[in-house]
Design a protein around this motif. Structure first.
Motif, short mmCIF file in Angstrom:
data_model
loop_
_atom_site.label_atom_id
_atom_site.label_comp_id
_atom_site.label_asym_id
_atom_site.label_seq_id
_atom_site.Cartn_x
_atom_site.Cartn_y
_atom_site.Cartn_z
N LEU A 4 -78.86 26.78 -86.32
CA LEU A 4 -77.81 26.13 -85.52
C LEU A 4 -77.08 25.07 -86.33
CD1 LEU A 4 -76.39 25.93 -82.80
CD2 LEU A 4 -78.12 24.26 -82.12
N VAL A 5 -77.81 24.30 -87.09
CA VAL A 5 -77.18 23.29 -87.95
C VAL A 5 -76.27 23.97 -88.98
CG1 VAL A 5 -77.64 21.59 -89.75
CG2 VAL A 5 -78.91 21.51 -87.61
N LEU A 6 -76.74 25.07 -89.55
CA LEU A 6 -75.91 25.81 -90.51
C LEU A 6 -74.64 26.32 -89.83
CD1 LEU A 6 -75.56 27.04 -93.33
CD2 LEU A 6 -76.81 29.05 -92.49
N TRP A 7 -74.77 26.84 -88.63
CA TRP A 7 -73.61 27.31 -87.87
C TRP A 7 -72.61 26.17 -87.65
CZ3 TRP A 7 -72.21 32.03 -85.55
CH2 TRP A 7 -71.18 31.96 -84.65
N LEU A 8 -73.12 25.03 -87.23
CA LEU A 8 -72.24 23.90 -86.94
C LEU A 8 -71.56 23.36 -88.20
CD1 LEU A 8 -74.36 22.02 -84.28
CD2 LEU A 8 -72.29 23.38 -83.91
N VAL A 9 -72.22 23.47 -89.34
CA VAL A 9 -71.61 23.04 -90.59
C VAL A 9 -70.48 23.99 -90.99
CG1 VAL A 9 -72.05 22.85 -93.08
CG2 VAL A 9 -73.61 21.79 -91.46
N LEU A 10 -70.67 25.27 -90.74
CA LEU A 10 -69.69 26.26 -91.19
C LEU A 10 -68.52 26.46 -90.23
CD1 LEU A 10 -72.09 28.98 -92.64
CD2 LEU A 10 -70.76 27.27 -93.87
N VAL A 11 -68.68 26.12 -88.96
CA VAL A 11 -67.59 26.30 -88.01
C VAL A 11 -66.66 25.09 -88.07
CG1 VAL A 11 -68.68 25.29 -85.98
CG2 VAL A 11 -67.09 27.17 -85.69
N THR A 12 -65.36 25.34 -87.92
CA THR A 12 -64.41 24.24 -88.08
C THR A 12 -64.22 23.43 -86.80
OG1 THR A 12 -62.60 25.77 -87.62
CG2 THR A 12 -63.13 25.35 -89.93
N THR A 13 -64.16 24.10 -85.65
CA THR A 13 -63.98 23.39 -84.39
C THR A 13 -65.24 23.54 -83.55
OG1 THR A 13 -63.02 25.33 -83.34
CG2 THR A 13 -61.50 23.76 -84.34
N VAL A 14 -65.74 22.43 -83.07
CA VAL A 14 -66.95 22.46 -82.26
C VAL A 14 -66.56 22.15 -80.82
CG1 VAL A 14 -69.24 21.50 -81.90
CG2 VAL A 14 -68.35 21.74 -84.21
N ASP A 15 -66.53 23.18 -79.99
CA ASP A 15 -66.33 22.98 -78.57
C ASP A 15 -67.49 23.65 -77.84
OD1 ASP A 15 -65.70 25.62 -78.89
OD2 ASP A 15 -63.68 25.50 -78.09
N THR A 16 -67.46 23.65 -76.53
CA THR A 16 -68.58 24.15 -75.74
C THR A 16 -68.86 25.63 -76.01
OG1 THR A 16 -67.98 22.56 -74.04
CG2 THR A 16 -69.51 24.29 -73.42
#
Length: 54
Positions: free
Chosen positions: A15-27
């Motif tokens: 999940l941390v890796l996903w959040l690092v790689l995604v540009t916009t974090v929304d719900t």
């Protein structure tokens, strides 16, 4: 208990890796990332159990 801990560690790391790689974090992105991380954690724990003798 050990399998649950292993799954949760994999899930959190992915999940941390996903959040690092995604540009916009929304719900929606967070929900998709959590689901994809859960699938990846399940695959990682299953693969480790498949190659590790009991």
């Amino acid at each position: 208990m050990r399998r649950t801990a292993e799954f949760l560690i994999w899930w959190a790391a992915l999940l941390v890796l996903w959040l690092v790689l995604v540009t916009t974090v929304d719900t929606l992105e967070l929900a998709v990332g959590a689901g994809a991380s859960a699938l990846g954690a399940l695959a990682a724990t299953a693969a480790r159990r498949a190659v590790t003798p009991s």
